[in-house]
Design a protein around this motif. Sequence first.
Motif, short mmCIF file in Angstrom:
data_model
loop_
_atom_site.label_atom_id
_atom_site.label_comp_id
_atom_site.label_asym_id
_atom_site.label_seq_id
_atom_site.Cartn_x
_atom_site.Cartn_y
_atom_site.Cartn_z
N VAL A 38 2.34 9.22 -6.64
CA VAL A 38 2.49 8.22 -5.59
C VAL A 38 1.16 7.53 -5.30
O VAL A 38 1.13 6.34 -4.96
N LYS A 39 0.03 8.21 -5.46
CA LYS A 39 -1.28 7.59 -5.22
C LYS A 39 -1.62 6.59 -6.32
O LYS A 39 -2.23 5.53 -6.05
N LYS A 40 -1.22 6.87 -7.54
CA LYS A 40 -1.46 5.92 -8.63
C LYS A 40 -0.67 4.64 -8.39
O LYS A 40 -1.19 3.52 -8.55
N VAL A 41 0.60 4.79 -8.01
CA VAL A 41 1.44 3.62 -7.79
C VAL A 41 0.95 2.83 -6.57
O VAL A 41 0.93 1.58 -6.58
N ARG A 42 0.53 3.51 -5.54
CA ARG A 42 0.03 2.82 -4.34
C ARG A 42 -1.24 2.01 -4.66
O ARG A 42 -1.42 0.89 -4.17
N GLU A 43 -2.10 2.58 -5.51
CA GLU A 43 -3.34 1.86 -5.87
C GLU A 43 -3.03 0.66 -6.74
O GLU A 43 -3.64 -0.42 -6.58
N ALA A 44 -2.07 0.78 -7.69
CA ALA A 44 -1.69 -0.37 -8.51
C ALA A 44 -1.04 -1.45 -7.67
O ALA A 44 -1.23 -2.65 -7.90
N GLN A 45 -0.27 -1.06 -6.66
CA GLN A 45 0.33 -2.06 -5.76
C GLN A 45 -0.75 -2.79 -4.96
O GLN A 45 -0.65 -4.01 -4.73
N ARG A 46 -1.81 -2.09 -4.58
CA ARG A 46 -2.90 -2.74 -3.84
C ARG A 46 -3.62 -3.76 -4.69
O ARG A 46 -4.07 -4.80 -4.19
N LEU A 47 -3.67 -3.50 -6.02
CA LEU A 47 -4.36 -4.42 -6.92
C LEU A 47 -3.47 -5.58 -7.34
O LEU A 47 -3.94 -6.46 -8.08
N GLY A 48 -2.19 -5.59 -6.95
CA GLY A 48 -1.32 -6.73 -7.23
C GLY A 48 -0.30 -6.51 -8.33
O GLY A 48 0.36 -7.46 -8.74
N ALA A 49 -0.13 -5.29 -8.81
CA ALA A 49 0.86 -5.03 -9.87
C ALA A 49 2.27 -5.11 -9.31
O ALA A 49 2.53 -4.78 -8.15
N LYS A 50 3.21 -5.58 -10.15
CA LYS A 50 4.62 -5.65 -9.78
C LYS A 50 5.41 -4.43 -10.20
O LYS A 50 6.52 -4.22 -9.72
N ALA A 51 4.86 -3.63 -11.08
CA ALA A 51 5.49 -2.40 -11.55
C ALA A 51 4.41 -1.55 -12.19
O ALA A 51 3.31 -2.04 -12.52
N VAL A 52 4.71 -0.29 -12.40
CA VAL A 52 3.74 0.65 -12.97
C VAL A 52 4.44 1.47 -14.04
O VAL A 52 5.57 1.97 -13.83
N VAL A 53 3.78 1.62 -15.17
CA VAL A 53 4.22 2.52 -16.23
C VAL A 53 3.23 3.66 -16.30
O VAL A 53 2.04 3.43 -16.56
N VAL A 54 3.71 4.89 -16.07
CA VAL A 54 2.85 6.08 -16.07
C VAL A 54 3.08 6.82 -17.37
O VAL A 54 4.23 7.18 -17.70
N GLY A 55 2.01 7.03 -18.12
CA GLY A 55 2.10 7.77 -19.38
C GLY A 55 1.83 9.24 -19.17
O GLY A 55 1.16 9.66 -18.21
#
Length: 443
Positions: free
Chosen positions: A133-150
């Motif tokens: 959840v912290k990875k996705v929250r940080e990507a959302q702060r940077l402006g990403a519309k979706a996140v792919v976690v490997g």
Amino acid sequence: MVFGLLCLSYFNALLFLTIASPVELKPEIRFTASSERSRWFNWAWGTESTVSVVDRSPVVSFPSRPAAFGAEINDPILGYVIPLSSFTVPCSANGSEAALPSNTGCPNLCINGENQPTETWIALVQRGKCEFVKKVREAQRLGAKAVVVGGEDPDISGFPDTLVNMYSPEDSSDIKISATYIKFSDYMQLYSLITQSNTTHSGLRTLSLLITAEYSAWEWYSPIITFIIILLLPSALTFITLLIHRIRAARAAQRDRAPEDVVRNLPWRVWTGNGWEKHEGGEEIPPTPKAASVVDLEGALISKDSPSAEEATAPPPEEDASTSLPAIPPENQPWFESQLECAICLSEFAKGDKVRVLPCHHIFHLREVDEWLIQRKKLCPVCKADVTQPHLSPPVSPPQSPPQSPSIDSTSQTHSLRPAASANATERTPLLSNDLPNDSESH
């Protein structure tokens, strides 16, 4: 036994519910309706999604699994996939840049360089060092519309290279973007395709990525159906157990009964008042006529079978010698021929009564004993002999010895009853003995 199986069924249902339930969360943590619904979907059937590189021919696709938090992937998401490590670095405590940047996407991240993605872009990060959840929250702060976690390297982490469900141990109501998880091998292949790509976006190497998910109508009902199955499982097991028990009991009862054809082939007789009219088994048994009654002038009931005044004075009809047997003296009559009553109804045999003769030579009223043998037990109600098994021949009283000749001297009979000589008598010497000396020797 049934109660034990019922308890075992409930225990198995509770154990299944405990094992299949999702990760236990702290009591103070709350979720939004969207996050909780996704969580139930992933727990029930593990909804799958697909990550596809659409600017390659043929299209390269990777299986993925949506996160249990954030927005659902209801519509396809198309955008440029960019690793966060290509334009960010972890921020140090004093604001300087870290020497070894990584693509874990853990906060806090700082922009590195002048290039920064715009428009619709999808962040690519790797598992490890912090929560999903912290990875996705940080990507959302940077402006990403979706996140792919490997995934993480199995040789380093020790975890198998499989798809996992991404859950949030804390409140994730602030996350408005979607996230999905791919395996480590697929992550490395996707990362390699990005580094070799000729497509750029805002000066960053990228690829066109399409994220799709298939939510079938079944997934809306899967939690309810799973809950109903868990409730009905003990009842179903109990019903099956009782059904098997009843089938076994019915088969055991069937084995205890006599086959109808065996009973019908047993001989039967009719009491004529003076003797037995014998019939072989298998013959058609005529129905017993019902006695009709009439009312005389005085109002008394008179049965048709009761003899009238004329019949009472008339001589008895002659019996057919072919069907009726001559009367047998009681001293020479077999024991089973002397039965006077039925042991089932405890009533004496009357004229015209039909009886069934069992292999053990006991006789009963035909209708009563047939019902007993076919519906209840195949054993004789008196001696418990099996009617389906052959039986020994009936015992017949031995013939009486002829009377002794009057020429025999009475003294010989007296000698036969004399006690044995007491000269050599012991405790085992019989009281009566025939080994006595003759009268001539005694005198």
